[in-house]
Design a protein around this motif. Structure first.
Motif, PDB file in Angstrom:
ATOM      1  N   ARG A   1       0.838  -1.096   0.211  1.00  0.00           N
ATOM      2  CA  ARG A   1      -0.120  -0.112  -0.071  1.00  0.00           C
ATOM      3  C   ARG A   1       0.529   0.596  -0.340  1.00  0.00           C
ATOM      4  NH1 ARG A   1      -2.619   4.904   0.192  1.00  0.00           N
ATOM      5  NH2 ARG A   1      -3.847   4.859   1.823  1.00  0.00           N
ATOM      6  N   ALA A   2       0.338   2.205  -1.131  1.00  0.00           N
ATOM      7  CA  ALA A   2       0.680   3.511  -0.836  1.00  0.00           C
ATOM      8  C   ALA A   2       0.571   4.651  -0.806  1.00  0.00           C
ATOM      9  CB  ALA A   2       2.008   3.562  -2.750  1.00  0.00           C
ATOM     10  N   TYR A   3       1.658   5.226  -0.058  1.00  0.00           N
ATOM     11  CA  TYR A   3       1.466   7.125   0.313  1.00  0.00           C
ATOM     12  C   TYR A   3       2.418   7.930   0.998  1.00  0.00           C
ATOM     13  CZ  TYR A   3       3.865   5.536   4.296  1.00  0.00           C
ATOM     14  OH  TYR A   3       5.147   5.135   5.648  1.00  0.00           O
ATOM     15  N   PRO A   4       1.732   9.284   0.289  1.00  0.00           N
ATOM     16  CA  PRO A   4       0.654   9.573   1.129  1.00  0.00           C
ATOM     17  C   PRO A   4      -0.255   9.054   0.114  1.00  0.00           C
ATOM     18  CG  PRO A   4       1.653  11.224   0.640  1.00  0.00           C
ATOM     19  CD  PRO A   4       3.174  10.375   0.430  1.00  0.00           C
ATOM     20  N   ASP A   5      -2.072   9.796   0.385  1.00  0.00           N
ATOM     21  CA  ASP A   5      -2.673  10.285  -1.129  1.00  0.00           C
ATOM     22  C   ASP A   5      -2.918  11.187  -1.434  1.00  0.00           C
ATOM     23  OD1 ASP A   5      -3.900   7.324  -0.730  1.00  0.00           O
ATOM     24  OD2 ASP A   5      -4.452   7.814   1.423  1.00  0.00           O
ATOM     25  N   VAL A   6      -2.608  12.102  -0.684  1.00  0.00           N
ATOM     26  CA  VAL A   6      -2.744  13.679  -0.551  1.00  0.00           C
ATOM     27  C   VAL A   6      -1.830  14.347   0.309  1.00  0.00           C
ATOM     28  CG1 VAL A   6      -5.560  13.735  -1.384  1.00  0.00           C
ATOM     29  CG2 VAL A   6      -4.451  14.015   1.263  1.00  0.00           C
ATOM     30  N   ALA A   7      -2.120  15.560  -0.133  1.00  0.00           N
ATOM     31  CA  ALA A   7      -1.465  16.783   0.799  1.00  0.00           C
ATOM     32  C   ALA A   7      -1.800  18.027   1.198  1.00  0.00           C
ATOM     33  CB  ALA A   7      -0.045  16.844  -0.143  1.00  0.00           C
ATOM     34  N   ALA A   8      -0.954  18.519   2.096  1.00  0.00           N
ATOM     35  CA  ALA A   8      -1.739  20.266   2.820  1.00  0.00           C
ATOM     36  C   ALA A   8      -0.867  20.642   3.041  1.00  0.00           C
ATOM     37  CB  ALA A   8      -3.108  19.771   3.321  1.00  0.00           C
ATOM     38  N   MET A   9      -0.785  21.857   3.531  1.00  0.00           N
ATOM     39  CA  MET A   9      -0.243  22.793   4.150  1.00  0.00           C
ATOM     40  C   MET A   9       0.586  21.841   5.606  1.00  0.00           C
ATOM     41  SD  MET A   9       1.885  25.574   3.914  1.00  0.00           S
ATOM     42  CE  MET A   9       0.976  26.627   3.162  1.00  0.00           C
ATOM     43  N   GLY A  10       1.672  22.317   5.935  1.00  0.00           N
ATOM     44  CA  GLY A  10       2.906  21.410   7.182  1.00  0.00           C
ATOM     45  C   GLY A  10       3.708  21.968   7.080  1.00  0.00           C
ATOM     46  N   TYR A  11       4.245  23.589   7.247  1.00  0.00           N
ATOM     47  CA  TYR A  11       5.158  23.857   7.117  1.00  0.00           C
ATOM     48  C   TYR A  11       5.415  25.203   8.108  1.00  0.00           C
ATOM     49  CZ  TYR A  11       9.770  26.744   6.375  1.00  0.00           C
ATOM     50  OH  TYR A  11      11.065  27.489   6.570  1.00  0.00           O
ATOM     51  N   ARG A  12       5.807  25.742   9.127  1.00  0.00           N
ATOM     52  CA  ARG A  12       5.395  26.994   9.995  1.00  0.00           C
ATOM     53  C   ARG A  12       3.728  27.095  10.344  1.00  0.00           C
ATOM     54  NH1 ARG A  12      10.474  29.280  10.990  1.00  0.00           N
ATOM     55  NH2 ARG A  12       9.021  31.228  11.199  1.00  0.00           N
ATOM     56  N   ILE A  13       3.336  26.482  11.168  1.00  0.00           N
ATOM     57  CA  ILE A  13       1.466  26.571  11.182  1.00  0.00           C
ATOM     58  C   ILE A  13       2.054  27.380  12.609  1.00  0.00           C
ATOM     59  CG2 ILE A  13      -0.004  25.729  11.444  1.00  0.00           C
ATOM     60  CD1 ILE A  13       0.495  25.358   8.449  1.00  0.00           C
ATOM     61  N   VAL A  14       1.490  28.317  12.436  1.00  0.00           N
ATOM     62  CA  VAL A  14       0.687  28.838  13.707  1.00  0.00           C
ATOM     63  C   VAL A  14       0.060  28.135  14.530  1.00  0.00           C
ATOM     64  CG1 VAL A  14      -0.236  30.966  14.763  1.00  0.00           C
ATOM     65  CG2 VAL A  14       1.362  31.131  12.258  1.00  0.00           C
ATOM     66  N   THR A  15       0.350  28.131  15.532  1.00  0.00           N
ATOM     67  CA  THR A  15      -0.160  27.728  16.808  1.00  0.00           C
ATOM     68  C   THR A  15      -0.332  27.795  18.366  1.00  0.00           C
ATOM     69  OG1 THR A  15      -0.931  25.556  18.193  1.00  0.00           O
ATOM     70  CG2 THR A  15       1.757  25.556  17.654  1.00  0.00           C
ATOM     71  N   VAL A  16      -0.483  28.465  19.433  1.00  0.00           N
ATOM     72  CA  VAL A  16      -0.866  29.005  20.700  1.00  0.00           C
ATOM     73  C   VAL A  16      -0.880  27.952  21.637  1.00  0.00           C
ATOM     74  CG1 VAL A  16      -1.822  29.865  22.757  1.00  0.00           C
ATOM     75  CG2 VAL A  16      -1.950  30.992  20.173  1.00  0.00           C
ATOM     76  N   TRP A  17       0.248  27.403  22.394  1.00  0.00           N
ATOM     77  CA  TRP A  17       0.599  26.668  23.419  1.00  0.00           C
ATOM     78  C   TRP A  17       0.655  27.360  25.275  1.00  0.00           C
ATOM     79  CZ3 TRP A  17       5.793  23.674  24.714  1.00  0.00           C
ATOM     80  CH2 TRP A  17       5.855  23.092  25.163  1.00  0.00           C
ATOM     81  N   ASN A  18       0.014  27.062  25.747  1.00  0.00           N
ATOM     82  CA  ASN A  18       0.510  27.432  27.038  1.00  0.00           C
ATOM     83  C   ASN A  18       0.361  29.015  27.475  1.00  0.00           C
ATOM     84  OD1 ASN A  18       0.720  26.477  29.697  1.00  0.00           O
ATOM     85  ND2 ASN A  18       2.279  27.311  30.129  1.00  0.00           N
ATOM     86  N   GLY A  19      -0.262  29.688  26.528  1.00  0.00           N
ATOM     87  CA  GLY A  19      -0.280  31.211  26.209  1.00  0.00           C
ATOM     88  C   GLY A  19       0.911  31.573  25.631  1.00  0.00           C
ATOM     89  N   THR A  20       1.337  30.675  24.654  1.00  0.00           N
ATOM     90  CA  THR A  20       2.714  31.233  24.117  1.00  0.00           C
ATOM     91  C   THR A  20       2.165  30.664  22.472  1.00  0.00           C
ATOM     92  OG1 THR A  20       4.058  30.527  25.855  1.00  0.00           O
ATOM     93  CG2 THR A  20       4.789  30.964  23.215  1.00  0.00           C
ATOM     94  N   THR A  21       2.868  31.725  21.653  1.00  0.00           N
ATOM     95  CA  THR A  21       2.316  31.523  19.806  1.00  0.00           C
ATOM     96  C   THR A  21       3.245  31.086  19.084  1.00  0.00           C
ATOM     97  OG1 THR A  21       0.889  33.732  19.705  1.00  0.00           O
ATOM     98  CG2 THR A  21       1.929  33.094  17.848  1.00  0.00           C
TER      99      THR A  21
END
Length: 645
Positions: free
Chosen positions: A524-544
Motif C-alpha cells: 500500500r503506497a502513501y500519501p494519498d493527498v497533501a496539505a500545508m505542513g510548514y511553519r503553522i501557527v499555534t498557541v500553546w500555554n499562552g505562547t504563540t
C-alpha cells in the motif's frame, strides 16, 4: 528395506518428540490437561529502544483484550468497496452500526470455544465483558502467573527512558483456537503512537493577556507581516494566496484562501461534525484555542467553549496551564495544534475531540507497575465503534514505525478503520515527518537496509496526508533546521489495494529503478493527498509558536473534508465516507498537483514528486470548489492523464 528404515526412524522420532511436547505442556502448566497441544501464535521482537529487564512482578495484574475472528469481514470489505466506488448502485449507501456489527460478529461456536478455554483456567467467565459486536472479549484483571499459563509465555518488564510496561515477545494458543482468536493484548505491541509535529526553530514570544492581532503577527513572522491589513471577520471575497499568506507563519486566512474555502458558508453545521484524536497524554486546552481563534478566526472564537471532549481510558481533560514537566515534554502542543487548525479552517462545523489514556507515569520500583495495559488505538476503536452516532471525518496525527507494530495488531486496527469507513467516516492520518525514514531506523527487522514505512498511515482503509510548503509553486515540505521532511512510502504489511494500481504502477515505472530493493513495490503506497505542513501557527500555554509536521496537514485536510460533507448533507446526500476509491478513480481532479521536492531520508534522495500521483505528495493539495462539485456526482469518467502503458 533401507527406505522403510529411514521412514520408520523418522516416524518414531516424531512420535517421541510429540510425546515430550505434550507431556511438557500438560505438566508444566496445571489446569491445561484439556489443552495440551499449544503452538506459537505470534512472535514479535521488541523494538531496540525498549530494554528488557526482570520478569514481571508476581503481584502485577493484566486485563486481557481478546480479539476473535470476525465471521464475515470479507463481506464487509466487499460492501465497503461498493459503497466507496463511484457509479456503483450502492455508492455512499453507508451501513448502520447494527449492519456492520452483524458482519463482524463471531459465531457462537467461536465464542463458546474461547469461553470454555478461559473457564478451564478458572477465569470467571461471568465477569467477561463483550464489545457490542462480540468480537472483543475483555477479561477481569488476572494475576500475571495465570496470564502466562493461558498464553504459555513469560512477561518481562520493559523500559524506555522513564516509561515502563509489561510485555512479552511471543505467545501461544491451543491448536484448536488458532483460527478463532486473531489477537490478544497486551502481549507483543510496544507502540507509542507519538505526535508528528516538530517545533520550528523560530522566535517564541509570550502573547499578552489580551492579545493584539498586530503584535502577535509581527512577533511570530520573520517575513513581511500582512495579517494586520486584513479584516479577518470579514475578509474580501477576492482574496488571493499572495495577499493572504505569509509562509513564515501560516494562519487560517492563508489556508482558507489557498484551498478555496474562504467564501463558503456552511449550511448544515448542526447535522455535521469533525473529530480528532489525542494520545499519550495530549489534551485540548480551551483557553489556548480561544486565544488562537480570537487572533486568526475571530468570528469562530466561541467554538473554543462549545466543542465536545470525550476522555477515554484514564485520559485527563486538562484546562489548567501546562506544568513545567509537560512543557519540557511538549505535552499539549499537538492537541492544541490539531484543534486550532481544524476550527480555524472548518468552523462552524462542530468539533469533537477524543483523548485516550494518559502518559504512563515514571516507574517507581517500590510500587506496582503502572496500570496502563492496553494499546491506545485499541482503546479508542473499542470506544468509537460502540457509538451509534459518529463524526463524518476523524483526524489522527500520531504514528509509529510499522515494523515495530505486531502484524496482528496492525491488521486488527486497520480492519477497524474499515468498519468506520463502511459507516460513513473518513479516516485521515498524517504521512510522517522523517521522509522515507530516520537514518537510525532505516533497516528491516533482520537489519537489512530498508526504507521505513509508518503505521497507521500504511493502512489501506484511511487517507494519508503529506505536507507541503510555499505557494506558487507548492513543494514537498521540509525544514533543514529541525530535520523535518514530509513522509511517504510503501507498506511492508499491507498489499497495495486495487484502487491504487493505475496510479502507483505508473509512478513506479517512471522511477526507472530508483531505490529498487529498498521498498516493497507491491505494498500500500502513501500519501494519498497533501496539505500545508510548514511553519503553522499555534498557541500553546499562552505562547504563540510555529510548528512543522504532517500532524498539521492531517487536521487541515480533515477540515476541508468536513466542509465538503457540509455541502453534501445540505443537498440531502450522504457524507464522503471512505475516500480513497473515489479519489483514485477521478476525484484527484479536485487537487492541485505538487511536482517539486522529495521525501529524502535514510541517507538517500527519497521518493521524488512527479506529475500525477507520487509517493511524496500523493495527488497534491485540495481545491474546495472542485472537490465539492466532484463529490456531489454519483459517477465520473475515469481518466488517468499520467498513466503510461
Amino acid at each position: 528395506m533401507r527406505t522403510y528404515s529411514v521412514h520408520h526412524m523418522m516416524l518414531t522420532s516424531l512420535l517421541i518428540l510429540w510425546a515430550i511436547v505434550a507431556s511438557t505442556a500438560s505438566t508444566s502448566h496445571p489446569g491445561t490437561r484439556k489443552y495440551s497441544f499449544y503452538s506459537l501464535k505470534e512472535h514479535h521482537v521488541s523494538p531496540k529502544d525498549w530494554i528488557r529487564g526482570e520478569r514481571a512482578p508476581r503481584q502485577h495484574q493484566l486485563s486481557l483484550h481478546i480479539g476473535l475472528a470476525q465471521e464475515n469481514f470479507k463481506e464487509l470489505e466487499k460492501k465497503l468497496e461498493e459503497i466507496s466506488t463511484p457509479g456503483h448502485p450502492r455508492f455512499r449507501l453507508h451501513l448502520t452500526a447494527q449492519a456492520v456489527r452483524a458482519l463482524v460478529q463471531p459465531s457462537n461456536k467461536t465464542i463458546d470455544a474461547v469461553k470454555e478455554w478461559l473457564e478451564g483456567y478458572e477465569v470467571p467467565v461471568e465477569l467477561l465483558e463483550f464489545s457490542p459486536s462480540r468480537d472483543w472479549i475483555i477479561t477481569p484483571k488476572l494475576p500475571i502467573s495465570l496470564v502466562e499459563k493461558l498464553l504459555h509465555t513469560s512477561y518481562h518488564v520493559y523500559r524506555k527512558q522513564n516509561v515502563t510496561i509489561v510485555r512479552t515477545e511471543d505467545w501461544s494458543l491451543p491448536l484448536h483456537l488458532h483460527g478463532l482468536i486473531d489477537i490478544v493484548q497486551p502481549t507483543t505491541s510496544f507502540s507509542q503512537m507519538r505526535p508528528l509535529s516538530i517545533l520550528s526553530q523560530s522566535r517564541q514570544v509570550q502573547s499578552s493577556t489580551q492579545p493584539s492581532l498586530n503584535d502577535a503577527a509581527e512577533d511570530i513572522a520573520d517575513g513581511v507581516d500582512i495579517l494586520h491589513k486584513i479584516d479577518l471577520s470579514n475578509p474580501p471575497v477576492d482574496m488571493t494566496p499572495k495577499t493572504a499568506c505569509n509562509t513564515s507563519a501560516v494562519t487560517p486566512i492563508c489556508l482558507r484562501t489557498l484551498y478555496g474555502t474562504l467564501n463558503y458558508t456552511a449550511q448544515a453545521a448542526e447535522k455535521n461534525s469533525m473529530a480528532l484524536t489525542n494520545y499519550w497524554g495530549e489534551f485540548n486546552n480551551r483557553s489556548d484555542i480561544k486565544r488562537y481563534l480570537h487572533l486568526y478566526r475571530p468570528e469562530a472564537a466561541e467554538a473554543a467553549n462549545d466543542f465536545t471532549i470525550y476522555d477515554i481510558g484514564g485520559a485527563v481533560n486538562q484546562q489548567t496551564p501546562a506544568t513545567a514537566s509537560q512543557l519540557e515534554r511538549g505535552q499539549g502542543r499537538e492537541g492544541n495544534l490539531d484543534a486550532q487548525v481544524m476550527l480555524g479552517v472548518g468552523s462552524p462545523t462542530r468539533l469533537v475531540t477524543y483523548s485516550v489514556g494518559g502518559e504512563p507515569p515514571p516507574y517507581q520500583p517500590d510500587v506496582s507497575l503502572p496500570d496502563n495495559t492496553n494499546e491506545p488505538f485499541l482503546t479508542w476503536l473499542q470506544y468509537i465503534l460502540a457509538q451509534t452516532e459518529l463524526p463524518t471525518v476523524v483526524s489522527t496525527s500520531y504514528a509509529d514505525t510499522e515494523y515495530t507494530v505486531p502484524p496482528s495488531y496492525a491488521k486488527w486496527v486497520c480492519n477497524s478503520f474499515a468498519q468506520l469507513g463502511a459507516r460513513g467516516v473518513t479516516v485521515v492520518f498524517g504521512s510522517g515527518d522523517w521522509g522515507v525514514g530516520d537514518p537510525k531506523q532505516c533497516h528491516s527487522p533482520a537489519g537489512n537496509p530498508r526504507f521505513v514505512a509508518r503505521f497507521p498511515e500504511s493502512c489501506p482503509y484511511g487517507t494519508s496526508v503529506g505536507a507541503t510548503r510555499n505557494i506558487n509553486p507548492e513543494i514537498v515540505a521540509y525544514n533543514d533546521r529541525n530535520g523535518f521532511v514530509s513522509g511517504g512510502g510503501f507498506s511492508e504489511y499491507f498489499a497495495r489495494p486495487a484502487y491504487q494500481d493505475h496510479a502507483v504502477n505508473s509512478y513506479i515505472s517512471r522511477l526507472e529503478g530508483l531505490h529498487d530493493g529498498l521498498y516493497n513495490s507491491h505494498g500500500r503506497a502513501y500519501p494519498d493527498v497533501a496539505a500545508m505542513g510548514y511553519r503553522i501557527v499555534t498557541v500553546w500555554n499562552g505562547t504563540t509558536k510555529v510548528v512543522d509536521g504532517t500532524s498539521a496537514s492531517a487536521p487541515i485536510f480533515a477540515a476541508v473534508v468536513a466542509l465538503v460533507n457540509d455541502a453534501l448533507i445540505a443537498e440531502g446526500k450522504p457524507p464522503l465516507g471512505f475516500l480513497n476509491p473515489w479519489l483514485y478513480s477521478g476525484g484527484f481532479r479536485a487537487f492541485t498537483d505538487v511536482t517539486l521536492g522529495s521525501t529524502r531520508g535514510c541517507n538517500t534522495s527519497g521518493f521524488p514528486a512527479m506529475s500525477g500521483w507520487d509517493a511524496a505528495s500523493g495527488f497534491g493539495t485540495p481545491w474546495f470548489p472542485m472537490f465539492r462539485s466532484l463529490a456531489s456526482q454519483n459517477r465520473f469518467r475515469q481518466t488517468y492523464p499520467w498513466y503510461i502503458d
